[in-house]
Write an enzyme that holds these catalytic residues in place. Structure first.
Site, mmCIF file in Angstrom:
data_model
loop_
_atom_site.group_PDB
_atom_site.id
_atom_site.type_symbol
_atom_site.label_atom_id
_atom_site.label_comp_id
_atom_site.label_asym_id
_atom_site.label_seq_id
_atom_site.Cartn_x
_atom_site.Cartn_y
_atom_site.Cartn_z
ATOM 1 N N ASN A 111 -3.304 -2.379 -4.359
ATOM 2 C CA ASN A 111 -3.942 -1.599 -3.238
ATOM 3 C C ASN A 111 -3.682 -1.981 -2.034
ATOM 4 O O ASN A 111 -2.664 -2.735 -1.382
ATOM 5 C CB ASN A 111 -5.511 -2.406 -3.429
ATOM 6 C CG ASN A 111 -6.403 -1.142 -2.976
ATOM 7 O OD1 ASN A 111 -6.663 -0.158 -3.066
ATOM 8 N ND2 ASN A 111 -7.531 -2.187 -1.922
ATOM 9 N N LYS A 112 -4.535 -1.249 -1.054
ATOM 10 C CA LYS A 112 -4.198 -1.373 0.600
ATOM 11 C C LYS A 112 -3.919 -2.714 1.028
ATOM 12 O O LYS A 112 -4.402 -3.697 0.584
ATOM 13 C CB LYS A 112 -5.325 -0.766 1.070
ATOM 14 C CG LYS A 112 -5.078 -0.650 2.688
ATOM 15 C CD LYS A 112 -3.791 0.030 3.144
ATOM 16 C CE LYS A 112 -3.915 1.344 2.551
ATOM 17 N NZ LYS A 112 -2.519 1.995 2.912
ATOM 18 N N GLY A 119 -5.929 8.168 -0.706
ATOM 19 C CA GLY A 119 -6.733 7.436 -1.537
ATOM 20 C C GLY A 119 -6.092 8.152 -2.911
ATOM 21 O O GLY A 119 -5.831 9.231 -3.395
ATOM 22 N N ALA A 120 -5.816 6.890 -3.888
ATOM 23 C CA ALA A 120 -5.159 7.370 -5.302
ATOM 24 C C ALA A 120 -5.767 8.666 -5.965
ATOM 25 O O ALA A 120 -5.165 9.587 -6.274
ATOM 26 C CB ALA A 120 -5.056 6.104 -6.008
ATOM 27 N N ASP A 168 -4.456 1.375 -6.333
ATOM 28 C CA ASP A 168 -3.744 2.404 -6.212
ATOM 29 C C ASP A 168 -2.885 2.325 -7.777
ATOM 30 O O ASP A 168 -2.369 3.409 -8.091
ATOM 31 C CB ASP A 168 -2.681 2.475 -5.145
ATOM 32 C CG ASP A 168 -3.151 3.158 -3.980
ATOM 33 O OD1 ASP A 168 -4.191 2.651 -3.439
ATOM 34 O OD2 ASP A 168 -2.778 4.455 -3.734
HETATM 35 O O1 MRU Z 1 -2.932 4.566 2.027
HETATM 36 P P1 MRU Z 1 -4.210 4.875 1.459
HETATM 37 O O2 MRU Z 1 -5.273 5.114 2.403
HETATM 38 O O3 MRU Z 1 -4.030 6.339 0.263
HETATM 39 O O4 MRU Z 1 -4.570 3.765 0.546
HETATM 40 C C1 MRU Z 1 -5.900 3.866 -0.327
HETATM 41 C C2 MRU Z 1 -6.316 2.991 -0.943
HETATM 42 O O5 MRU Z 1 -5.738 1.547 -0.835
HETATM 43 C C3 MRU Z 1 -7.394 2.567 -1.721
HETATM 44 O O6 MRU Z 1 -8.064 1.636 -1.838
HETATM 45 C C4 MRU Z 1 -7.210 3.193 -3.109
HETATM 46 O O7 MRU Z 1 -6.145 4.462 -3.002
HETATM 47 C C5 MRU Z 1 -8.220 3.470 -3.999
HETATM 48 S S1 MRU Z 1 -8.921 4.946 -3.757
HETATM 49 C C6 MRU Z 1 -10.267 5.206 -4.362
#
Ligand code: MRU
Length: 350
Positions: free
Chosen positions: A246-247, A46-47, A236
């Site tokens: 984002n994801k 998570g970013a 992200d």
């Molecule tokens: O690969 P990850 O689990 O780190 O990806 C996380 C995401 O895509 C979240 O939506 C993003 O980091 C925002 S977290 C507040």
């Protein structure tokens, strides 16, 4: 509140997100190399959580580094920052955090080395507190945007587990729910790492927020049936023009939301906005191990030798984004102008 990560005298302590939801176990990274590995292997993810973890890793590495002179410490700082910057390339919060720690070092560089070390630990701890304050502010700004009943869809996990606490998208959901709104949350499963079904569902259930898990290919049908009144996700990296990385799978959800006339909100702290990246095409997309796709719970699910793609993120063009909820306020298109207007507002919590 869930303790996603925390500074301890022994090192940085994490809830191990690879084990959730069936095991709630904690691990402590006692060197900066172990902290970097925890980011790479998704013990922590998570970013915003990645950013603060990197800051704590730098503080840990600097606290324990040999050297009685600023010049030796600076060499060490360069090495540590280099290693941190190679962990996960899409989350811009990582680079934001590294820069902030470097700036702090520069500010402190005339002081005795013991004070520099201590000042870096304090800076990382300050970032932790500010992150939670920013999430709570996002919650206050975003709560009114969510419907009073029906369903709210989210993708991946942008919750307490993706931050130092409370969450971005899930912070908005929490704040809306705390204000008395009675929607239920639809959590996309989020293949291949299953952040939605494992992590979002786990943390919302802990808070007693009604949650339904759906597999990624069900969201269109749910929208068509009128079960979704709004979508809220994290980010992200947000480019200067409002394009959102984002994801993987977020883009599909955004396109579907537009087709069904459903608002699509992105909640993210200002540190996720990258003014140096003009648009989404310039955002580096992390490619992860093919094993995340070929195997499920340790069991092979694809034929030997088949080609695999595993981009961890996609980019949603700004035209699909109804609003970006930040700790400084809610941004609406045209995003370039809106972002620049809020860029000079004082950060929350400092
Ligand atoms: O690969 P990850 O689990 O780190 O990806 C996380 C995401 O895509 C979240 O939506 C993003 O980091 C925002 S977290 C507040």
């Amino acid at each position: 509140m869930i303790k996603t990560l925390e500074w301890t005298d022994d090192g940085v302590r994490f809830i191990d997100q690879r084990k959730l939801p069936t095991e709630e176990t904690y691990v402590t990274a006692t060197t900066y190399e172990e902290v970097a590995e925890a980011i790479r292997n998704m013990t922590v993810r998570g970013a915003p959580a990645i950013g603060v973890t990197a800051a704590m890793g730098i503080a840990l590495g600097m606290r324990d580094a040999d050297g009685d002179h600023v010049s030796e410490l600076r060499r060490r700082l360069d090495e540590i920052c280099e290693e941190m910057s190679e962990t996960r390339p899409t989350a811009v919060n990582l680079f934001w955090a590294i820069k902030r720690m470097r700036d702090k070092f520069d500010q402190l560089s005339d002081l005795p080395v013991a004070q520099i070390r201590q000042g870096l630990v304090q800076e990382a701890q300050r970032m932790y507190v500010e992150d939670i304050a920013a999430n709570e502010a996002m919650g206050r700004h975003g709560a009114t945007l969510l419907p009073s009943s029906g369903g709210v869809l989210t993708h991946c996990n942008a919750g307490a587990l993706a931050t130092c606490g409370y969450g971005t998208a899930l912070g908005v959901i929490r704040a809306a729910y705390e204000s008395g709104k009675k929607f239920q949350v639809f959590a996309d499963e989020t293949r291949p790492f299953l952040q939605g079904s494992r992590l979002t569902a786990w943390e919302l259930m802990k808070d007693g927020i009604p949650t339904t898990v759906i597999s990624d290919n069900m969201s269109g049908a749910m929208m068509k049936q009128g079960k979704i009144g709004a979508v809220v996700v994290g980010a992200d990296r947000i480019a200067a023009n409002g394009d959102v990385a984002n994801k993987i799978g977020t883009y599909s959800v955004a396109v579907l939301a537009k087709e069904h006339g459903i608002p699509f909100y992105v909640a993210a702290p200002f540190s996720t906005i990258d003014l140096d990246t003009p648009d989404g095409s310039k955002i580096p997309i992390e490619q992860r191990s093919t094993r995340e796709v070929t195997h499920f719970a340790g069991k092979q699910i694809t034929p030997d030798g088949v080609k695999i793609e595993n981009p961890a993120f996609d980019v949603t063009p700004a035209r699909y984004v109804t609003a970006i909820i930040t700790e400084r306020g809610v941004l609406k298109a045209p995003y370039e102008e809106a972002i620049r207007r809020l860029a000079d507002v004082a950060p929350v919590g400092r």
